[in-house]
Design a protein around this motif. Sequence first.
Motif, PDB file in Angstrom:
ATOM      1  N   VAL C 164       0.834  -1.207   0.000  1.00 25.66           N
ATOM      2  CA  VAL C 164       0.000   0.000   0.000  1.00 25.66           C
ATOM      3  C   VAL C 164       0.872   1.263   0.000  1.00 25.66           C
ATOM      4  CG1 VAL C 164      -1.705   1.339   1.321  1.00 25.66           C
ATOM      5  CG2 VAL C 164      -1.944  -1.150   1.122  1.00 25.66           C
ATOM      6  N   LEU C 165       1.983   1.200   0.715  1.00 25.64           N
ATOM      7  CA  LEU C 165       2.840   2.392   0.814  1.00 25.64           C
ATOM      8  C   LEU C 165       3.625   2.664  -0.469  1.00 25.64           C
ATOM      9  CD1 LEU C 165       4.179   2.006   4.474  1.00 25.64           C
ATOM     10  CD2 LEU C 165       2.499   3.666   3.661  1.00 25.64           C
ATOM     11  N   THR C 166       3.902   1.605  -1.241  1.00 25.74           N
ATOM     12  CA  THR C 166       4.771   1.769  -2.411  1.00 25.74           C
ATOM     13  C   THR C 166       4.072   1.501  -3.741  1.00 25.74           C
ATOM     14  OG1 THR C 166       5.418  -0.557  -2.352  1.00 25.74           O
ATOM     15  CG2 THR C 166       6.786   0.995  -1.098  1.00 25.74           C
ATOM     16  N   GLY C 167       2.921   0.844  -3.695  1.00 27.71           N
ATOM     17  CA  GLY C 167       2.265   0.428  -4.930  1.00 27.71           C
ATOM     18  C   GLY C 167       2.771  -0.903  -5.464  1.00 27.71           C
ATOM     19  N   ALA C 168       3.698  -1.536  -4.748  1.00 25.55           N
ATOM     20  CA  ALA C 168       4.214  -2.847  -5.165  1.00 25.55           C
ATOM     21  C   ALA C 168       3.119  -3.907  -5.050  1.00 25.55           C
ATOM     22  CB  ALA C 168       5.401  -3.245  -4.291  1.00 25.55           C
ATOM     23  N   THR C 169       3.210  -4.953  -5.875  1.00 27.00           N
ATOM     24  CA  THR C 169       2.319  -6.101  -5.721  1.00 27.00           C
ATOM     25  C   THR C 169       2.914  -7.044  -4.672  1.00 27.00           C
ATOM     26  OG1 THR C 169       3.458  -7.200  -7.554  1.00 27.00           O
ATOM     27  CG2 THR C 169       1.410  -6.041  -8.065  1.00 27.00           C
ATOM     28  N   VAL C 170       2.031  -7.812  -4.033  1.00 21.50           N
ATOM     29  CA  VAL C 170       2.464  -8.796  -3.038  1.00 21.50           C
ATOM     30  C   VAL C 170       2.114 -10.182  -3.551  1.00 21.50           C
ATOM     31  CG1 VAL C 170       2.231  -9.602  -0.667  1.00 21.50           C
ATOM     32  CG2 VAL C 170       2.111  -7.144  -1.168  1.00 21.50           C
ATOM     33  N   LYS C 171       3.137 -10.979  -3.847  1.00 17.79           N
ATOM     34  CA  LYS C 171       2.937 -12.308  -4.430  1.00 17.79           C
ATOM     35  C   LYS C 171       3.224 -13.377  -3.383  1.00 17.79           C
ATOM     36  CE  LYS C 171       2.602 -15.269  -7.949  1.00 17.79           C
ATOM     37  NZ  LYS C 171       1.429 -15.350  -8.845  1.00 17.79           N
ATOM     38  N   ILE C 172       2.239 -14.211  -3.091  1.00 15.13           N
ATOM     39  CA  ILE C 172       2.446 -15.315  -2.153  1.00 15.13           C
ATOM     40  C   ILE C 172       2.788 -16.572  -2.949  1.00 15.13           C
ATOM     41  CG2 ILE C 172       1.400 -16.753  -0.361  1.00 15.13           C
ATOM     42  CD1 ILE C 172      -0.389 -14.384   0.377  1.00 15.13           C
ATOM     43  N   ILE C 173       3.940 -17.145  -2.665  1.00 11.20           N
ATOM     44  CA  ILE C 173       4.385 -18.357  -3.374  1.00 11.20           C
ATOM     45  C   ILE C 173       4.542 -19.472  -2.353  1.00 11.20           C
ATOM     46  CG2 ILE C 173       6.324 -19.409  -4.612  1.00 11.20           C
ATOM     47  CD1 ILE C 173       6.716 -16.779  -6.080  1.00 11.20           C
ATOM     48  N   LYS C 174       3.895 -20.622  -2.645  1.00 11.24           N
ATOM     49  CA  LYS C 174       3.991 -21.753  -1.734  1.00 11.24           C
ATOM     50  C   LYS C 174       5.243 -22.571  -2.055  1.00 11.24           C
ATOM     51  CE  LYS C 174      -0.016 -20.890   0.202  1.00 11.24           C
ATOM     52  NZ  LYS C 174      -0.039 -20.310   1.552  1.00 11.24           N
ATOM     53  N   ASN C 175       5.995 -22.918  -1.039  1.00 15.62           N
ATOM     54  CA  ASN C 175       7.166 -23.765  -1.221  1.00 15.62           C
ATOM     55  C   ASN C 175       6.960 -25.057  -0.434  1.00 15.62           C
ATOM     56  OD1 ASN C 175       9.717 -24.591  -2.029  1.00 15.62           O
ATOM     57  ND2 ASN C 175      10.757 -23.581  -0.322  1.00 15.62           N
ATOM     58  N   ARG C 176       6.075 -25.912  -0.984  1.00 17.50           N
ATOM     59  CA  ARG C 176       5.701 -27.156  -0.300  1.00 17.50           C
ATOM     60  C   ARG C 176       6.780 -28.218  -0.438  1.00 17.50           C
ATOM     61  NH1 ARG C 176       0.386 -27.757   0.772  1.00 17.50           N
ATOM     62  NH2 ARG C 176       1.342 -29.223   2.233  1.00 17.50           N
TER      63      ARG C 176
END
Lengths: 192, 192, 192
Positions: C164-176
């Motif tokens: 929110v502060l930078t406009g960056a996207t947040v990507k959640i990657i699973k490392n199962r």
Amino acid sequence: MKNKLVIVTGVPGVGGTTLTEKAIEALKKEGINYKMVNFGTIMFEVAKSENLVEDRDQMRKLDPDTQKRIQKMAGRKISEMTADAPVIVDTHSTIKTPMGYLPGLPKWVLDELNPDIIVIVETTGDEILMRRLGDGSRNRDLESTGNIEEHQFMNRCAAMTYGVLTGATVKIIKNRDKLLEEGVEELLSVLK
Amino acid sequence: MKNKLVIVTGVPGVGGTTLTEKAIEALKKEGINYKMVNFGTIMFEVAKSENLVEDRDQMRKLDPDTQKRIQKMAGRKISEMTADAPVIVDTHSTIKTPMGYLPGLPKWVLDELNPDIIVIVETTGDEILMRRLGDGSRNRDLESTGNIEEHQFMNRCAAMTYGVLTGATVKIIKNRDKLLEEGVEELLSVLK
Amino acid sequence: MKNKLVIVTGVPGVGGTTLTEKAIEALKKEGINYKMVNFGTIMFEVAKSENLVEDRDQMRKLDPDTQKRIQKMAGRKISEMTADAPVIVDTHSTIKTPMGYLPGLPKWVLDELNPDIIVIVETTGDEILMRRLGDGSRNRDLESTGNIEEHQFMNRCAAMTYGVLTGATVKIIKNRDKLLEEGVEELLSVLK
């Protein structure tokens, strides 16, 4: 006295737009006339008026700095609308993109918008999945309920950050199957 | 060396105030004298000293700009108290209102407060519900355990945002039934 | 066109560094040469070049204002590296300390870094616990799965605030477990 600026958010399929339209209709009968705007549409109008784009597809091709400037101008434009009437902004807390969750209202937009209330419309991942199936969404676009719930989790985080940055309250409204009227009633209590 | 400024938060009924009082008492025996203040009380004192209100009920009737100014002044006043002693601020991460979750420490307050540590006191929704029932809360005020857990979720989101904005750490302390002493010990380890 | 700045985060033991190294190796074969930096290492280099410290242990003894200044300078230095090549920053969303969760990228660092994407590498608390056990971590350092999941929760909150502060996207990657290649593929899709 300033008119209210309310932002209504929710993942695709949760029914935020339907809920908002029903609430606006009910309020009209009471003489309260909310103006409903879509953030993306206002951004497109701003970009078009500057001759930057001709159709909506061109919006995503704008360079990041221009996009940021257009976002700010859209935010300001919406904020100015509250001079005439209370406003509901139909948008997303975060947008799911291949690059991750993109905040719908980054800091520079919030600074212009200055919202009073941020509504998150939610239901279970299962119900959203079933609604998307019913929508005739193509299979390859379907997310698992786990992924939908992850999206809703991140939407809460983003919305609460919006609240801290602006002082807006964050209202979570459930839009459960067969309980649409309850959701509408809750939204009405916030809009009045 | 600056004295610590610690903010202790938790939903109503979780026992944050009790925990804090016990920790302060224990520290006094070791010669560490924390000052404990309630954010709302300091706000009221500021407003009263400016002849804006006479009693606390009038506080919520202040217009938003005045309220914001009073909040900032209260934040500054508390921050200045750390010149003499370490300070604990008893407040809420978010306050549940009919309009949604209101951030207890919006950005302009944080900028003045500049806290070192934000403590969230938590337990299960069930335990909080049982404590509220025991408190003799009137039935109509009771929330479901699901709603209490939603509130705690949003409190975490808000507190972590406070941390990012100020650099403060966010400490989650469990205050489980019959394990009060463990909670006090954990709080002590943070306050020392 | 600016090169990408991607931040890869995850709790200790989740395998974020391994995933990143594998992705960088695969990209090299395609002629895309990411530079990988560790935020703490850059901070140390900055502090050393100013003769503030001689070894890394001295870093935590710097007074808070100096630490903040060094953090900012490290952020700027990393941001400047993107002039030559795309950069991956290996760091933590929050660091678990006895005082609570410390944000890895407080606001003043974000303002300098200006990241494009924030990746959170995640898996279940159980899998992380098993990996830590396999690492030969000493028992007293082991957290329960519940505590690991709490840490991951706070990491999501912090990362979304960064977005929110930078406009960056947040990507959640699973490392199962046993699905490392899937995690690498997902990370590759973001880095390309």
